[in-house]
Design an enzyme around this catalytic site. Structure first.
Site, PDB file in Angstrom:
ATOM      1  N   GLY A 280      73.829  78.660 -57.271  1.00 44.88           N
ATOM      2  CA  GLY A 280      75.189  78.624 -56.756  1.00 44.88           C
ATOM      3  C   GLY A 280      76.167  79.187 -57.759  1.00 44.88           C
ATOM      4  N   GLN A 281      77.379  79.420 -57.304  1.00 39.75           N
ATOM      5  CA  GLN A 281      78.425  79.882 -58.205  1.00 39.75           C
ATOM      6  C   GLN A 281      79.772  79.438 -57.663  1.00 39.75           C
ATOM      7  OE1 GLN A 281      77.865  84.174 -58.020  1.00 39.75           O
ATOM      8  NE2 GLN A 281      79.725  84.368 -56.805  1.00 39.75           N
ATOM      9  N   GLY A 282      80.741  79.428 -58.552  1.00 42.31           N
ATOM     10  CA  GLY A 282      82.073  79.001 -58.163  1.00 42.31           C
ATOM     11  C   GLY A 282      83.110  79.609 -59.064  1.00 42.31           C
ATOM     12  N   CYS A 283      84.267  78.989 -59.103  1.00 39.31           N
ATOM     13  CA  CYS A 283      85.394  79.545 -59.845  1.00 39.31           C
ATOM     14  C   CYS A 283      85.148  79.596 -61.346  1.00 39.31           C
ATOM     15  CB  CYS A 283      86.651  78.712 -59.585  1.00 39.31           C
ATOM     16  SG  CYS A 283      87.109  78.610 -57.855  1.00 39.31           S
ATOM     17  N   PHE A 284      84.342  78.682 -61.862  1.00 38.78           N
ATOM     18  CA  PHE A 284      84.222  78.543 -63.308  1.00 38.78           C
ATOM     19  C   PHE A 284      82.856  78.938 -63.849  1.00 38.78           C
ATOM     20  CE2 PHE A 284      87.303  75.302 -61.852  1.00 38.78           C
ATOM     21  CZ  PHE A 284      88.433  75.884 -62.391  1.00 38.78           C
ATOM     22  N   GLY A 285      81.947  79.383 -63.006  1.00 39.47           N
ATOM     23  CA  GLY A 285      80.649  79.788 -63.515  1.00 39.47           C
ATOM     24  C   GLY A 285      79.566  79.702 -62.463  1.00 39.47           C
ATOM     25  N   VAL A 287      75.286  78.220 -61.560  1.00 35.66           N
ATOM     26  CA  VAL A 287      74.220  77.272 -61.898  1.00 35.66           C
ATOM     27  C   VAL A 287      72.889  77.912 -61.542  1.00 35.66           C
ATOM     28  CG1 VAL A 287      74.291  76.029 -59.687  1.00 35.66           C
ATOM     29  CG2 VAL A 287      73.399  74.901 -61.709  1.00 35.66           C
ATOM     30  N   LYS A 301      73.914  75.372 -66.281  1.00 32.20           N
ATOM     31  CA  LYS A 301      75.247  75.768 -65.846  1.00 32.20           C
ATOM     32  C   LYS A 301      75.807  76.744 -66.870  1.00 32.20           C
ATOM     33  CE  LYS A 301      76.145  71.323 -63.650  1.00 32.20           C
ATOM     34  NZ  LYS A 301      77.089  70.204 -63.486  1.00 32.20           N
ATOM     35  N   ASP A 392      86.451  63.877 -60.672  1.00 32.20           N
ATOM     36  CA  ASP A 392      86.155  64.853 -59.624  1.00 32.20           C
ATOM     37  C   ASP A 392      85.015  64.347 -58.740  1.00 32.20           C
ATOM     38  OD1 ASP A 392      86.320  67.107 -58.102  1.00 32.20           O
ATOM     39  OD2 ASP A 392      85.410  68.451 -59.571  1.00 32.20           O
TER      40      ASP A 392
END
Length: 539
Positions: A280-285, A287, A301, A392
């Site tokens: 997966g990926q997102g705004c900050f990096g 995995v 991560k 979070d």
């Protein structure tokens, strides 16, 4: 690791052992040595650590935000082993097989016996194999003192009633399967937990208190007393003698995760990691599933440059690795130079959010969903006891393993993020819909703001992953919640569960329940709050 995209910017989480009660120290004080807790366990390792427990990542379709946070104090567990275990005079026995991961480790088989040379390192002990004569390091939670109760395959150590039931009721287990654990309520006593069946309750678990006599004997009923716990168990495999069923076989277990990857494997070289499958990926990096040192499957991560200051991250990570509970994803190691890598236990089932929306979670009924919520509350109750804060908490940051085991991920890092779109708290990357109003508006993050987030997470469970406050944008959510709006009871959800959600959403943080209360409420939900529950179309 991911982020929350608001509509305004168009963009779219087998054995059990609890950690003993801690001794408090300063949150940023000198780092004490912490050994694997024992003998509050059987030595079988840390709890509910199924070897295939899943790890998801930061984002992808689930929109995972990356992390959690901290408060101003922290607690650790001192080594329970006496210093006298040095000098190679104490004999321990292996409870599991272990394959060496480094040249300094010893490979061994279950039942192999060791002399312990030095146990001052905490999680990894220097030992000599009596069978081979070889010296090396062994994981301390893979061994127990020879000829002790802890070395018995049926002894599961410090385990709660609910976790015993989860294990015994796993698919494939038969009537009469059993385990012995420490009593939760009586010091020095034990509990015998047996899987049973009857026409009214179907599959269920019965618990029997094993008491200790002043002269050292053991009994369940005074008419049958035994010199040792081992003799009591052996007798009960041959005669029911008042039990619901005679004992048949020991509850199966899977060998636990080790505490850390190896001796002195904390700050590791980037070259020791191989990134294999992007999860997966997102705004900050991103995995990844990967391998450490060519031997050990891990989750990795990778953080984008500038996401957080390496010095601040390393300081927080030193604290995070001390948080040990079977419902928290363990932090194994770090690459502390940018780009920062965070190495954790690999978990195969994915985030709770993806599991509910796209996996087998779509078919779960209320009992399974409430049990998952109870597990999350269990982990958060530990964080509460440790004076820590997640910051979070939501389904995207809960990871699901085999047999619906849940673990909390991404605790301890949210407050370190440097991104302006996140630190503004009302930017596109900030999880407004999960955040308590006092935290979103004024930055007042506490364990009580985590309780608010847990209430939102409960709606994710009961709606199988629906985004909270459907049809509302972030700004509207903030305004409406401040005016007193709370989400209505989800379709098919019992009102008693919605009442718990509303308790979590009290405007005054001090009026919200503790996680200890929430855990107790959910674990006893179908005996106390909803004894007449019948499955519906969705729940």
């Amino acid at each position: 690791m991911g982020c929350i995209k608001s509509k305004e910017d168009k963009g779219p989480a087998i054995k059990y052992r609890n950690t003993p009660e801690p001794v408090s120290v300063s949150h940023y004080g000198a780092e004490p040595t912490q050994a694997t807790p024992w003998p509050s366990s059987s030595g079988w390792g840390t709890a509910f650590n199924f070897s295939s427990l899943s790890m998801t990542g930061f984002g992808g379709s689930s929109g995972v935000t990356p992390f959690g946070g901290a408060s101003s104090s922290f607690s650790v567990v001192p080594s329970p082993y006496p210093a006298g275990l040095t000098g190679g005079v104490t004999i321990f026995v292996a409870l599991y097989d272990y394959e060496a991961r480094t040249t300094e480790d010893l490979s061994f088989k279950g039942g192999e016996r060791f002399q312990i040379i030095n146990n001052t390192e905490g999680d990894w002990w220097e030992a000599r194999s009596i069978a081979t004569g070889k010296n090396g390091y062994i994981p301390s939670n893979y061994v127990a003192p020879a000829d002790s109760i802890a070395a018995e395959e049926w002894y599961f150590g410090k385990m709660g009633r609910k976790d015993a039931e989860r294990l015994l009721l796993n698919p494939g287990n038969q009537r009469g399967i059993f385990l012995v654990r420490e009593s939760e309520t009586t010091k020095g006593a034990y509990s015998l937990s047996i899987r049973d069946w009857d026409e009214i309750r179907g599959d269920n678990v019965k618990h029997y208190k094993i008491r200790k006599l002043d002269n050292g004997g053991y009994y369940i009923t005074t008419r049958a007393q035994f010199d040792t716990l081992q003799k009591l168990v052996k007798h009960s495999t041959e005669h029911a003698d008042g039990l619901c069923h005679k004992l048949t076989t020991v509850c199966p277990t899977v060998k636990p995760q080790t505490q850390g990857l190896a001796k002195d494997a904390w700050e590791i070289p980037r070259e020791s990691l191989r990134l294999e499958v992007k999860l997966g990926q997102g705004c900050f990096g991103e995995v990844w599933m990967g391998t450490w040192n060519g031997t050990t499957k891990v989750a990795i991560k990778t953080l984008k440059l500038g996401t957080m200051m390496p010095e601040a991250f390393l300081q927080e990570a030193q604290i995070m690795k001390k948080l040990r509970h079977d419902k928290l994803v363990p932090l194994y190691a770090v690459v502390s130079e940018e780009p920062i890598y965070i190495v954790t236990e690999f978990m195969s089932k994915g985030s709770l959010l993806d599991f509910l929306k796209e996996g087998d979670g779509k078919y779960l009924k209320l009992p399974q969903l409430v049990d998952m919520a109870a597990q999350i509350a269990d982990g958060m109750a530990y964080i509460e006891r440790m004076n820590y804060i997640h910051r979070d908490l939501r389904a995207a940051n809960i990871l699901v393993g085999e047999n619906l085991v849940c673990k909390i991920a991404d605790f301890g890092l949210a407050r370190l993020i440097e991104d302006n779109e996140y630190t503004a708290r009302q930017g596109a990357k900030f999880p407004i819909k999960w955040t308590a109003p006092e935290a979103a508006l004024y930055g007042r993050f506490t364990i009580k703001s985590d309780v608010w987030s847990f209430g939102i997470l409960q709606t994710e469970l009961t709606t199988k992953g629906r985004v909270p406050y459907p049809g509302m944008v972030n700004r509207e959510v903030l305004e409406q919640v401040e005016r007193g709006y709370r989400m209505p009871c989800p379709q098919g959800c019992p009102e008693s569960l919605h009442e718990l959600m509303n308790l979590c959403w009290k405007k005054d943080p001090d009026e919200r329940p503790t996680f200890e209360y929430i855990q107790s409420f959910l674990e006893d939900y179908f005996t106390a709050a909803e004894p007449q529950y019948q499955p519906g179309e969705n729940l």
